[in-house]
Design an enzyme around this catalytic site. Sequence first.
Site, PDB file in Angstrom:
ATOM      1  N   TYR A 156       0.843  -1.208   0.000  1.00  0.00           N
ATOM      2  CA  TYR A 156       0.000   0.000   0.000  1.00  0.00           C
ATOM      3  C   TYR A 156       0.880   1.261   0.000  1.00  0.00           C
ATOM      4  CZ  TYR A 156      -3.813   3.096   1.574  1.00  0.00           C
ATOM      5  OH  TYR A 156      -4.753   4.095   1.690  1.00  0.00           O
ATOM      6  N   LYS A 160       1.086   4.171  -2.861  1.00  0.00           N
ATOM      7  CA  LYS A 160       0.742   5.563  -2.550  1.00  0.00           C
ATOM      8  C   LYS A 160       1.933   6.502  -2.782  1.00  0.00           C
ATOM      9  CE  LYS A 160      -3.576   4.865  -1.524  1.00  0.00           C
ATOM     10  NZ  LYS A 160      -4.625   5.379  -2.422  1.00  0.00           N
TER      11      LYS A 160
HETATM   12  P1  NAP Z   1     -13.540   2.352   0.883  1.00  0.00           P
HETATM   13  O1  NAP Z   1     -14.563   2.881   1.809  1.00  0.00           O
HETATM   14  O2  NAP Z   1     -13.100   0.936   1.016  1.00  0.00           O
HETATM   15  O3  NAP Z   1     -14.022   2.626  -0.612  1.00  0.00           O
HETATM   16  C1  NAP Z   1     -13.224   2.216  -1.703  1.00  0.00           C
HETATM   17  C2  NAP Z   1     -13.912   2.540  -3.005  1.00  0.00           C
HETATM   18  O4  NAP Z   1     -13.068   2.088  -4.071  1.00  0.00           O
HETATM   19  C3  NAP Z   1     -15.251   1.821  -3.157  1.00  0.00           C
HETATM   20  O5  NAP Z   1     -16.160   2.668  -3.801  1.00  0.00           O
HETATM   21  C4  NAP Z   1     -14.893   0.637  -4.048  1.00  0.00           C
HETATM   22  O6  NAP Z   1     -15.979   0.207  -4.867  1.00  0.00           O
HETATM   23  C5  NAP Z   1     -13.827   1.245  -4.933  1.00  0.00           C
HETATM   24  N1  NAP Z   1     -12.977   0.227  -5.550  1.00  0.00           N
HETATM   25  C6  NAP Z   1     -12.183  -0.684  -4.954  1.00  0.00           C
HETATM   26  N2  NAP Z   1     -11.566  -1.445  -5.862  1.00  0.00           N
HETATM   27  C7  NAP Z   1     -11.984  -1.002  -7.080  1.00  0.00           C
HETATM   28  C8  NAP Z   1     -11.705  -1.367  -8.433  1.00  0.00           C
HETATM   29  N3  NAP Z   1     -10.854  -2.371  -8.731  1.00  0.00           N
HETATM   30  N4  NAP Z   1     -12.328  -0.692  -9.424  1.00  0.00           N
HETATM   31  C9  NAP Z   1     -13.180   0.320  -9.148  1.00  0.00           C
HETATM   32  N5  NAP Z   1     -13.489   0.714  -7.900  1.00  0.00           N
HETATM   33  C10 NAP Z   1     -12.893   0.062  -6.885  1.00  0.00           C
HETATM   34  O7  NAP Z   1     -12.183   3.221   0.984  1.00  0.00           O
HETATM   35  P2  NAP Z   1     -11.936   4.738   1.424  1.00  0.00           P
HETATM   36  O8  NAP Z   1     -11.478   4.732   2.824  1.00  0.00           O
HETATM   37  O9  NAP Z   1     -13.060   5.596   0.999  1.00  0.00           O
HETATM   38  O10 NAP Z   1     -10.638   5.064   0.524  1.00  0.00           O
HETATM   39  C11 NAP Z   1     -10.721   5.785  -0.696  1.00  0.00           C
HETATM   40  C12 NAP Z   1      -9.309   6.171  -1.129  1.00  0.00           C
HETATM   41  O11 NAP Z   1      -8.691   6.949  -0.087  1.00  0.00           O
HETATM   42  C13 NAP Z   1      -8.376   4.977  -1.357  1.00  0.00           C
HETATM   43  O12 NAP Z   1      -7.517   5.252  -2.440  1.00  0.00           O
HETATM   44  C14 NAP Z   1      -7.591   4.904  -0.079  1.00  0.00           C
HETATM   45  O13 NAP Z   1      -6.349   4.274  -0.249  1.00  0.00           O
HETATM   46  C15 NAP Z   1      -7.458   6.367   0.274  1.00  0.00           C
HETATM   47  N6  NAP Z   1      -7.168   6.624   1.676  1.00  0.00           N
HETATM   48  C16 NAP Z   1      -8.045   6.257   2.659  1.00  0.00           C
HETATM   49  C17 NAP Z   1      -7.732   6.527   3.975  1.00  0.00           C
HETATM   50  C18 NAP Z   1      -8.652   6.177   5.106  1.00  0.00           C
HETATM   51  O14 NAP Z   1      -8.230   6.362   6.262  1.00  0.00           O
HETATM   52  N7  NAP Z   1      -9.866   5.720   4.866  1.00  0.00           N
HETATM   53  C19 NAP Z   1      -6.516   7.149   4.299  1.00  0.00           C
HETATM   54  C20 NAP Z   1      -5.642   7.488   3.269  1.00  0.00           C
HETATM   55  C21 NAP Z   1      -5.981   7.226   1.960  1.00  0.00           C
HETATM   56  P3  NAP Z   1     -16.784  -1.186  -4.598  1.00  0.00           P
HETATM   57  O15 NAP Z   1     -17.242  -1.145  -3.170  1.00  0.00           O
HETATM   58  O16 NAP Z   1     -17.879  -1.172  -5.584  1.00  0.00           O
HETATM   59  O17 NAP Z   1     -15.776  -2.272  -4.835  1.00  0.00           O
END
Ligand code: NAP
Length: 248
Positions: A156, A160
Site C-alpha cells: 500500500y 501511494k
Molecule cells: P472504501 O470505503 O473501502 O471505498 C473504496 C472505493 O473504491 C469503493 O467505492 C470501491 O468500490 C472502490 N474500488 C475498490 N476497488 C476497485 C476497483 N478495482 N475498481 C473500481 N473501484 C474500486 O475506501 P476509502 O477509505 O473511501 O478510501 C478511498 C481512497 O482513499 C483509497 O484510495 C484509499 O487508499 C485512500 N485513503 C483512505 C484513507 C482512510 O483512512 N480511509 C486514508 C488514506 C488514503 P466497490 O465497493 O464497488 O468495490
Amino acid sequence: MKLLEGKCALVTGASKGIGRGIALRFAEEGANVAFTYLSSVEKGEALVKELESKGVKAVGYRSDASDFAAAEELINSVVEEFGALDVLVNNAGITRDNLIMRMTEEMWDEVINVNLKSIFNTVKASTRTFMKQKSGSIINITSVVGLKGNAGQANYAASKAGIIGFTKSIALELGSRNVRSNAIAPGFIETEMTEELDENTVQGWRDAIPLKRGGQPEDIAAAAVFLASDLSSYITGQTIQVDGGMLT
Ligand code: NAP
C-alpha cells in the site's frame, strides 16, 4: 456562485467512503458527476439518485480501475455522455495488509494494480481530451502512508508513494496545456476501509492526532473541491495533507 458550476467530474471508486463524499460535495458545488464502482452495485445505483436530487446530471459506471481497456472505454463514454471532462479524481483503492514475511505476490500485485496502475490507466486515457480542451484538473488520492511508510503495508505504501511521483511528473508534462495534477494525502479517515481496525488501535490514533479526531470523507471532499475549482488555478504538482496534523 457554486464553485464547480457546469463542470464535468469523474470520480473513481465512489460507491462509498471518500469517493462518495467527493461525488456528493462536487454535486453540491454544481458539477455533473460521473463515477465508478466495482462490487457495490446497489450503493452505486443509490448514489446516482442522490446526486440527481441535487439537480445535476449523474451516471455511475461499473468499471474495474485496474483494467486498462476498461479505463479507455470509461473515459470515451464519459466524454460522449457529458460532452467534456474537466476534473478527474482517482480515488479507487484497496488494502491487502500483511508483514513482508507473509505478504504474497497476489497481495502485492492486487494493491499495485488497483491503487497505482489504475491512475496510469485513467490519466493515459484522458490526456488527449484534457490537452485538446487546454484545461483540466487531475486529483489523485494518495495517503500519509505513502509519505512515511507503515509496517504491514509495504504494498500500500509503495502504491501511494508511486502516486506522488506520478502526480508530479504529469504536472510537469501537462502544465503548458493548463492541465493541473495534484494529490491529496488523507490521514486516518473513518470509512469502511478503516472500520475493520480494532477500537483500541483506532482510539490510539485519534489520541495521537493533533486535532483529536478521525477525519470524515467531507474533510477530503473540501480539499478536492479546492483543487478541482479555479481557486487553485496556480497550484500543480502538489500533495496536500488532510490529516488533522497526524504527520507534521
Ligand atoms: P472504501 O470505503 O473501502 O471505498 C473504496 C472505493 O473504491 C469503493 O467505492 C470501491 O468500490 C472502490 N474500488 C475498490 N476497488 C476497485 C476497483 N478495482 N475498481 C473500481 N473501484 C474500486 O475506501 P476509502 O477509505 O473511501 O478510501 C478511498 C481512497 O482513499 C483509497 O484510495 C484509499 O487508499 C485512500 N485513503 C483512505 C484513507 C482512510 O483512512 N480511509 C486514508 C488514506 C488514503 P466497490 O465497493 O464497488 O468495490
